[in-house]
Design an enzyme around this catalytic site. Structure first.
Site, PDB file in Angstrom:
ATOM      1  CB  THR A 118      42.929  36.679  42.835  1.00 28.10           C
ATOM      2  OG1 THR A 118      43.634  37.604  43.304  1.00 28.10           O
ATOM      3  CG2 THR A 118      41.500  36.574  43.667  1.00 28.10           C
TER       4      THR A 118
ATOM      5  CB  VAL B 166      51.140  38.142  39.671  1.00 27.44           C
ATOM      6  CG1 VAL B 166      51.619  37.664  41.112  1.00 27.44           C
ATOM      7  CG2 VAL B 166      52.059  37.532  38.377  1.00 27.44           C
ATOM      8  CB  CYS B 167      48.621  38.725  43.597  1.00 28.17           C
ATOM      9  SG  CYS B 167      47.962  38.972  45.200  1.00 28.17           S
ATOM     10  CB  THR B 168      44.736  42.095  43.555  1.00 23.03           C
ATOM     11  OG1 THR B 168      46.199  42.655  43.635  1.00 23.03           O
ATOM     12  CG2 THR B 168      44.636  41.387  44.820  1.00 23.03           C
TER      13      THR B 168
END
Length: 324
Positions: A124, A104-106
């Site tokens: 990302t 998730v994300c970074t």
């Protein structure tokens, strides 16, 4: 049917919503017979971690004691900027044992640091896509989608995109009806398509372009934003800046990071998007006000940039009833 196990990796500086969003989705499946997940959280040593917002999360145990899960979920957060080398080493050694690897994300930065994204298409948070691509050239980074599936690997954009991805995984595992029920309970869309762009930031010209240093170019930037329906060809903009078209085009790109044409496209798209969301103006009027001229030209721009037509965009995101 045996429950699929989900192991969520915790570390200091993790983004709390990157953890709790997907966990709430997976936990929601437990309300349906045979559809639950065996959820566990773990940090390196089993100790509590402090999230980027200051919230303290208490894991179920240590990563060293965790059995290989069906789904290994790696959330993002400020802690990915200078990660604990021991965490990266653990991911390198143990993540390949999971049947499904999710970030998730970074969290994608942690997986990339462990060499787990090489040769894969990923995404990302839009602000770090260039960083990921620059530092890991063997990774194919796509900055546009809210999530990307590439075999057993799934990566998502910022925060709420983790919920979108988790819902897609539940739908894959247990069917649309269960995923839809969870989405309704959480009051979110069941499916923003994976190829739907990171709407609110990625295509904002003001966010993705730098502000020009020289006053004539900076004034032109502001004028474009305030007048998207005007003639915004290079020649007209260059005349406003009192420069030759060639000099203007080179200087504009050097100072903003975008060509004049690309900047104009993003301004028009952003303005059209906002009008679709916040007004009851008709699509025909919006297309003219934003410089597209025709509804078909605006439709082509939306499909190319956002993966959806203006009418569908308005249906999903408008804040009040529309006139057409």
């Amino acid at each position: 049917m045996a429950q699929r196990s989900v192991l969520v990796v915790l570390y200091d500086g993790v983004q709390s919503l990157d953890v709790t969003g997907p966990v709430e989705v997976f936990a929601g499946a437990s309300h349906f017979p045979g559809a639950g997940y065996a959820l566990r959280t773990a940090s390196l040593d089993g100790a509590p971690v402090r999230t980027s917002s200051g919230l303290v999360l208490v894991p179920d145990g240590a990563l060293a004691d965790a059995e290989p899960p069906h789904t290994l979920l790696v959330p993002g957060g400020e802690g990915t900027r200078a990660p604990d080398p021991a965490l990266v080493d653990w991911l390198r050694a143990h993540a390949p044992r999971a049947e499904r690897l999710v970030s998730v994300c970074t969290g994608a930065l942690l997986l990339a640091g462990a060499g787990l994204l090489d040769g894969h298409r990923v995404t990302t948070h839009w602000t770090l896509c260039d960083h990921l691509a620059r530092n890991h050239p063997a990774v194919e980074v796509d900055p546009d989608p809210i999530f990307v599936r590439d075999g057993r690997l799934a990566t998502s954009a910022g925060v709420t995109a983790g919920i979108d991805l988790a819902l897609a995984l539940v739908e894959e595992d247990h069917g649309r009806d269960i995923a839809l029920s969870i989405a309704r309970h959480l009051v979110v869309f069941l499916r923003r398509p994976g190829n739907q762009a990171q709407f609110s930031a990625q295509f904002s010209a003001q966010l993705t372009a730098q502000t020009a240093r020289r006053e004539p170019l900076r004034e032109v930037q502001h004028w474009i934003t305030e007048n998207p329906g005007e003639d915004l060809c290079v020649e007209a903009l260059a005349a406003r800046a009192r420069l030759s078209p060639r000099h203007f085009a080179r200087a504009f790109q050097a100072e903003t990071g975008l060509t004049p044409g690309r900047y104009v496209d993003r301004v028009r798209l952003e303005q059209a998007r906002r009008l679709l969301e916040d007004t009851t103006d008709g699509v025909t009027g919006i297309s003219r006000a934003c410089g597209y001229g025709t509804t078909e030209a605006m439709r082509r721009a939306f499909v190319k940039a956002l993966g959806t037509a203006p009418a569908e965009y308005r249906r999903r995101f408008r804040t009040r009833p529309a006139t057409d």
